[in-house]
Write an enzyme that holds these catalytic residues in place. Structure first.
Site, PDB file in Angstrom:
ATOM      1  N   LYS A  13       0.845  -1.217   0.000  1.00 27.87           N
ATOM      2  CA  LYS A  13       0.000   0.000   0.000  1.00 27.87           C
ATOM      3  C   LYS A  13       0.872   1.256   0.000  1.00 27.87           C
ATOM      4  CE  LYS A  13      -1.600   1.557   4.129  1.00 27.87           C
ATOM      5  NZ  LYS A  13      -1.317   2.963   4.474  1.00 27.87           N
ATOM      6  N   ASN A  14       1.881   1.278   0.889  1.00 29.79           N
ATOM      7  CA  ASN A  14       2.656   2.505   1.067  1.00 29.79           C
ATOM      8  C   ASN A  14       3.675   2.746  -0.046  1.00 29.79           C
ATOM      9  OD1 ASN A  14       1.173   3.241   3.235  1.00 29.79           O
ATOM     10  ND2 ASN A  14       2.682   2.638   4.787  1.00 29.79           N
ATOM     11  N   CYS A  29      -4.395  12.896  13.249  1.00 32.63           N
ATOM     12  CA  CYS A  29      -5.117  11.637  13.114  1.00 32.63           C
ATOM     13  C   CYS A  29      -4.913  10.832  14.384  1.00 32.63           C
ATOM     14  CB  CYS A  29      -4.662  10.861  11.884  1.00 32.63           C
ATOM     15  SG  CYS A  29      -3.075  10.094  12.076  1.00 32.63           S
ATOM     16  N   ARG A  58       0.900  14.700  13.294  1.00 32.99           N
ATOM     17  CA  ARG A  58       1.344  14.479  11.919  1.00 32.99           C
ATOM     18  C   ARG A  58       1.276  15.723  11.028  1.00 32.99           C
ATOM     19  NH1 ARG A  58      -0.838   8.912   9.666  1.00 32.99           N
ATOM     20  NH2 ARG A  58       1.082   9.018   8.487  1.00 32.99           N
ATOM     21  N   ASP A  84       5.111   0.731  12.012  1.00 37.61           N
ATOM     22  CA  ASP A  84       3.909   0.060  11.496  1.00 37.61           C
ATOM     23  C   ASP A  84       3.822  -1.405  11.935  1.00 37.61           C
ATOM     24  OD1 ASP A  84       3.145   2.408  10.338  1.00 37.61           O
ATOM     25  OD2 ASP A  84       3.724   1.855   8.301  1.00 37.61           O
ATOM     26  N   ILE A 131       8.414   7.343  16.782  1.00 41.20           N
ATOM     27  CA  ILE A 131       7.984   8.056  15.567  1.00 41.20           C
ATOM     28  C   ILE A 131       6.712   8.869  15.814  1.00 41.20           C
ATOM     29  CG2 ILE A 131       7.416   7.825  13.098  1.00 41.20           C
ATOM     30  CD1 ILE A 131      10.166   6.695  13.636  1.00 41.20           C
ATOM     31  N   ARG A 164      -8.436  -0.692   4.804  1.00 37.31           N
ATOM     32  CA  ARG A 164      -7.577   0.330   4.187  1.00 37.31           C
ATOM     33  C   ARG A 164      -6.233  -0.265   3.795  1.00 37.31           C
ATOM     34  NH1 ARG A 164      -6.623   5.113   7.957  1.00 37.31           N
ATOM     35  NH2 ARG A 164      -5.386   5.590   6.124  1.00 37.31           N
TER      36      ARG A 164
HETATM   37  C1  EPZ Z   1       4.493   7.140   6.472  1.00 34.37           C
HETATM   38  O1  EPZ Z   1       3.766   8.207   7.073  1.00 34.37           O
HETATM   39  C2  EPZ Z   1       3.539   5.979   6.322  1.00 34.37           C
HETATM   40  N1  EPZ Z   1       2.446   6.373   5.473  1.00 34.37           N
HETATM   41  C3  EPZ Z   1       3.046   5.539   7.687  1.00 34.37           C
HETATM   42  O2  EPZ Z   1       2.243   4.377   7.526  1.00 34.37           O
HETATM   43  C4  EPZ Z   1       4.257   5.176   8.556  1.00 34.37           C
HETATM   44  O3  EPZ Z   1       3.810   4.869   9.860  1.00 34.37           O
HETATM   45  C5  EPZ Z   1       5.229   6.366   8.617  1.00 34.37           C
HETATM   46  O4  EPZ Z   1       5.600   6.781   7.273  1.00 34.37           O
HETATM   47  C6  EPZ Z   1       6.516   6.058   9.354  1.00 34.37           C
HETATM   48  O5  EPZ Z   1       7.176   5.004   8.724  1.00 34.37           O
HETATM   49  C7  EPZ Z   1       2.562   6.295   4.157  1.00 34.37           C
HETATM   50  O6  EPZ Z   1       3.583   5.913   3.625  1.00 34.37           O
HETATM   51  C8  EPZ Z   1       1.364   6.675   3.368  1.00 34.37           C
HETATM   52  P1  EPZ Z   1       6.600  10.565   8.437  1.00 34.37           P
HETATM   53  P2  EPZ Z   1       4.355   9.677   7.033  1.00 34.37           P
HETATM   54  O7  EPZ Z   1       6.482  11.811   7.634  1.00 34.37           O
HETATM   55  O8  EPZ Z   1       5.224   9.817   5.850  1.00 34.37           O
HETATM   56  C9  EPZ Z   1       6.892  14.034  11.734  1.00 34.37           C
HETATM   57  C10 EPZ Z   1       0.405   2.968   7.965  1.00 34.37           C
HETATM   58  O9  EPZ Z   1      -0.121   2.420   8.963  1.00 34.37           O
HETATM   59  N2  EPZ Z   1       6.676  14.968  10.619  1.00 34.37           N
HETATM   60  O10 EPZ Z   1       7.762   9.681   8.160  1.00 34.37           O
HETATM   61  O11 EPZ Z   1       3.218  10.602   7.185  1.00 34.37           O
HETATM   62  C11 EPZ Z   1       5.661  13.141  11.980  1.00 34.37           C
HETATM   63  O12 EPZ Z   1       4.697  13.776  12.768  1.00 34.37           O
HETATM   64  C12 EPZ Z   1       0.905   4.378   8.035  1.00 34.37           C
HETATM   65  O13 EPZ Z   1       0.479   2.405   6.852  1.00 34.37           O
HETATM   66  C13 EPZ Z   1       6.687  16.334  10.862  1.00 34.37           C
HETATM   67  O14 EPZ Z   1       6.874  16.781  12.002  1.00 34.37           O
HETATM   68  O15 EPZ Z   1       5.250   9.711   8.316  1.00 34.37           O
HETATM   69  C14 EPZ Z   1       6.291  11.935  12.627  1.00 34.37           C
HETATM   70  O16 EPZ Z   1       6.503  12.199  13.988  1.00 34.37           O
HETATM   71  C15 EPZ Z   1       0.586   5.108   9.277  1.00 34.37           C
HETATM   72  N3  EPZ Z   1       6.505  17.183   9.807  1.00 34.37           N
HETATM   73  C16 EPZ Z   1       7.650  11.829  11.924  1.00 34.37           C
HETATM   74  O17 EPZ Z   1       7.904  13.126  11.375  1.00 34.37           O
HETATM   75  C17 EPZ Z   1       6.310  16.723   8.533  1.00 34.37           C
HETATM   76  O18 EPZ Z   1       6.138  17.553   7.612  1.00 34.37           O
HETATM   77  C18 EPZ Z   1       7.716  10.812  10.806  1.00 34.37           C
HETATM   78  O19 EPZ Z   1       6.573  10.947   9.989  1.00 34.37           O
HETATM   79  C19 EPZ Z   1       6.303  15.340   8.290  1.00 34.37           C
HETATM   80  C20 EPZ Z   1       6.498  14.484   9.359  1.00 34.37           C
END
Ligand code: EPZ
Length: 460
Positions: free
Chosen positions: A63-64, A159, A164, A349, A371, A441
């Protein structure tokens, strides 16, 4: 043959009024996206625990990876053909719906192939209803700006698992020369004559942040350097797709990605990588229930951080070509500590699923989540099934109990839901899991896949 020609997303991505979100675009003015997306069903899963899983589970496309690669179709006026697509997942259908709204023609077939053709960008807008439903919709921002020079994307908001924010996506695009306004809950972005290559250092590793900026940079003028970039296999899979479309990218899989902008990208055919999180989920299922599982068409190389803790707990892991064969050693599982981290660290995840395994291990194990700030919502539900877990800050101390007992529980997010399925598979008696639309999902045909391996599972 007839069936293969059929567009299985036909109704979903049609322009019928009930499926097309309303909007109006007025440059940097007001956007209005009204609620028009149907709610998901409130199905439940009923699982009778205590049956060892024995057999084969085919692993779906990730999916991702698929979500981002579908967004890459916006970068070219030529068709992008994707194989091994998890076409039945609701997140994938939500994104297909959004891309259709933007102007992409889409055909998805039962053979898990999808063809996406963004001949022209009709409406460079991602309305609130679709972004709210699936945060990954933010990934249209970079490609739309790069190709079209203009985009309006609803802010996703927080969420269940945390706040996020998407500030890195925005700051990175600004570094590339985009003008961005946040207004009426929308990110309203435009370029003056296209994006320009830039150096952007992520303050914290961001998976989708890296992917959004990487896609944007493919059509920017000059060179972009993404530093402290995410190294996830999905980022690599996206880079491979972009390269077959004509992009100039090096360094994916390391923390520095270099993109030399080109003037246009073309069509390509690309295979979506196997889902490493689905694979890890079923490996943990085997540890919990016993029996031997063959996970078909996947890649253990994506899961190196899971191997040692699972082997230490008492799982034997072998590979045969693209298959992984897992079986539990005799005796009780043994607890161990894990801490989530960006790739190649232990994936957040898989945290909920691993924590569920610890509830039945001998001794105690500690799970630290680095994370997301609110990713222990499965804990109260597992405690209702008899688990002994104490959460302190971003750590959970799990003391193994002799057994879990079936109960009525509530799924709160995708991976928490998966953890409840695992608990239910091994619990004494029957468990009913409410709100399983979260599972739809991200896990294809969970009832069929587990049922074929001896689980007593039904959707009610
Ligand atoms: C991706 O989310 C995945 N989603 C998530 O999968 C996964 O848990 C996550 O990466 C971590 O591996 C998809 O690929 C669609 P991040 P993402 O940006 O990219 C902070 C699932 O269950 N951050 O790596 O949104 C954030 O809050 C899902 O399949 C900022 O502060 O995660 C977090 O603490 C859930 N500002 C950390 O960074 C930003 O602009 C990492 O988030 C972006 C992120």
């Amino acid at each position: 043959m007839q069936a293969e020609q059929e567009n299985i997303w036909g109704k979903l991505v049609s322009h019928s009024p009930e499926h097309k979100p309303e909007h109006k675009v007025v440059g940097f003015g007001v956007s209005d996206a009204k609620k028009s997306v149907q709610p998901s069903g409130l199905d439940k899963l009923r699982i009778e625990g205590g049956h060892a899983l024995e057999g084969e589970i085919p692993i779906s496309g990730a999916k991702n990876a698929a979500l981002k690669i579908m967004c890459a179709s916006l970068l070219t006026s030529e068709p992008l053909t994707l194989t091994n697509m998890p076409v039945t997942l609701n997140d994938i259908k939500t994104l297909a719906h959004l891309l259709k709204h933007i102007g992409v023609s889409i055909m998805a077939r039962h053979d898990k192939t999808a063809v996406l053709h963004a001949h022209t960008i009709e409406t460079p807008v991602a309305p609130y209803d679709l972004v709210r439903k699936m945060r990954g919709s933010i990934l249209v921002l970079g490609p739309l700006l790069a190709r079209h020079g203009f985009a309006e994307v609803s802010l996703p908001g927080g969420c269940a698992i945390g706040a996020r924010p998407v500030d890195f996506h925005i700051k990175g695009l600004e570094a590339m020369g985009a003008e961005i306004l946040i207004e009426d809950g929308y990110i309203k972005a435009k370029t003056n004559g296209g994006l320009k290559g830039a150096t952007y250092t992520f303050p914290k590793v961001s998976h989708t942040g890296t992917e959004n900026l990487m896609m944007a940079a493919t059509l920017a003028q000059g060179t972009t350097l993404l530093k402290n970039a995410a190294r996830e296999p999905e980022v690599v899979n996206l880079a491979e797709c972009l390269r077959s479309m004509g992009a100039q990218i090096t360094g994916e899989g390391t923390d520095t990605i270099i993109i030399e902008g080109v003037t246009s990208l073309g069509g390509a055919t690309h295979a979506i990588m196997p889902d490493r999180i689905e694979t890890g989920t079923w490996m943990i299922a085997s540890a919990l229930t016993g029996g031997t599982l063959r996970l078909v068409n996947t890649n253990l190389g994506y899961l190196t951080s899971l191997i040692a803790p699972l082997e230490k707990a008492g799982l034997t892991i072998e590979t045969e070509g693209k298959d992984i064969i897992v079986s539990r050693n005799p005796g009780r599982l043994v607890g161990t500590d894990i801490m989530t981290d960006p790739y190649p660290g232990f994936p957040t995840d898989l945290q909920a699923q691993f924590l569920t395994m610890l509830t039945l291990c001998e001794g105690a194990g500690m799970v630290t989540e680095t994370i997301f700030e609110n990713r222990f919502m499965h804990v109260p539900e597992l405690c209702r099934m008899g688990a002994d877990i104490t959460v302190q800050g971003n750590s959970a101390i799990v003391r193994g109990v002799a057994k879990l007992k079936g109960a009525e529980v509530m799924a709160t997010d995708l991976r928490a839901s998966a953890s409840l399925v695992l608990a239910a598979l091994v619990a004494e008696g029957t468990t009913t899991i409410n709100r399983i639309y979260h599972l739809d999902r991200g896990y294809e045909d969970i009832v069929g896949k587990l049922g074929n391996c001896g689980a007593h599972i039904e959707r009610v």
